[in-house]
Design a protein around this motif. Structure first.
Motif, short mmCIF file in Angstrom:
data_model
loop_
_atom_site.label_atom_id
_atom_site.label_comp_id
_atom_site.label_asym_id
_atom_site.label_seq_id
_atom_site.Cartn_x
_atom_site.Cartn_y
_atom_site.Cartn_z
N MET A 1 37.71 72.67 90.34
CA MET A 1 38.98 72.76 89.65
C MET A 1 39.78 71.47 89.81
N GLY A 2 39.63 70.83 90.98
CA GLY A 2 40.34 69.58 91.21
C GLY A 2 39.90 68.50 90.25
N ILE A 4 38.63 68.99 87.29
CA ILE A 4 39.11 69.35 85.95
C ILE A 4 40.59 69.01 85.81
N ASP A 5 41.37 69.25 86.86
CA ASP A 5 42.80 68.98 86.80
C ASP A 5 43.12 67.49 86.89
N ASP A 6 42.35 66.74 87.67
CA ASP A 6 42.68 65.33 87.90
C ASP A 6 41.92 64.37 86.99
N PRO A 9 41.71 65.11 82.33
CA PRO A 9 42.77 64.62 81.42
C PRO A 9 42.78 63.10 81.27
N ARG A 10 42.55 62.38 82.35
CA ARG A 10 42.54 60.92 82.29
C ARG A 10 41.38 60.41 81.44
#
Length: 153
Positions: A1-2, A4-6, A9-10
């Motif tokens: 999940m980390g 995917i979250d970090d 998006p970049r």
């Protein structure tokens, strides 16, 4: 999940920016010299062919890397669980040698992933060079046309 979250998006933002810049360049060049659209189509098809080959080989190599990664983790886990038995039977050297063999196999597969990615990048750079050469030579050849004077200057 980390990840995917970090990371996602970049990477997605960078991919969208690169795609929009590329589309802007291709439209600008296509408007300036309509004959270059032929080169865009041919080199685009070549890019898709190379992309197809890369994805097919990268999937297989990534699968191979996953297969060679599993013995490394299971060897470390079982060694940590049986560390007292290993020390009591003085089998450290044997297990170090086994771990090195597992690690060598995994490193070889990981190197294949890096080499495959680098070769894909090299072929994309070659396609970009060919496209740039086509654009440059088309504007040099068409120098007598008044609209291309602004481009050469």
């Amino acid at each position: 999940m980390g990840a995917i979250d970090d990371i996602l998006p970049r990477v997605l933002l960078e991919a969208i920016q690169i795609m929009l810049v590329m589309c802007g360049i291709l439209v600008n060049v296509g408007i300036s010299n309509p004959y270059i659209i032929i080169a865009i189509v041919v080199l685009g098809a070549l890019f898709l062919l190379i992309r197809y080959w890369f994805i097919a080989s990268a999937v297989d190599i990534k699968h191979l890397e996953g297969i060679t990664k599993s013995p490394v983790f299971s060897h470390v886990s079982s060694s940590l669980n049986g560390i007292t038995t290993i020390r009591a039977s003085k089998a450290e050297e044997t297990l170090i040698h086994e771990f090195d063999n597992h690690q060598d196999a995994h490193t070889s597969a990981w190197y294949l992933i890096i080499a495959c990615t680098c070769s894909f990048g090299l072929w994309l750079d070659i396609i970009c060079f060919i496209f740039l050469a086509c654009v440059t030579y088309s504007f040099i050849i068409m120098q007598s046309i008044p609209d291309t004077g602004n481009i050469i200057d």
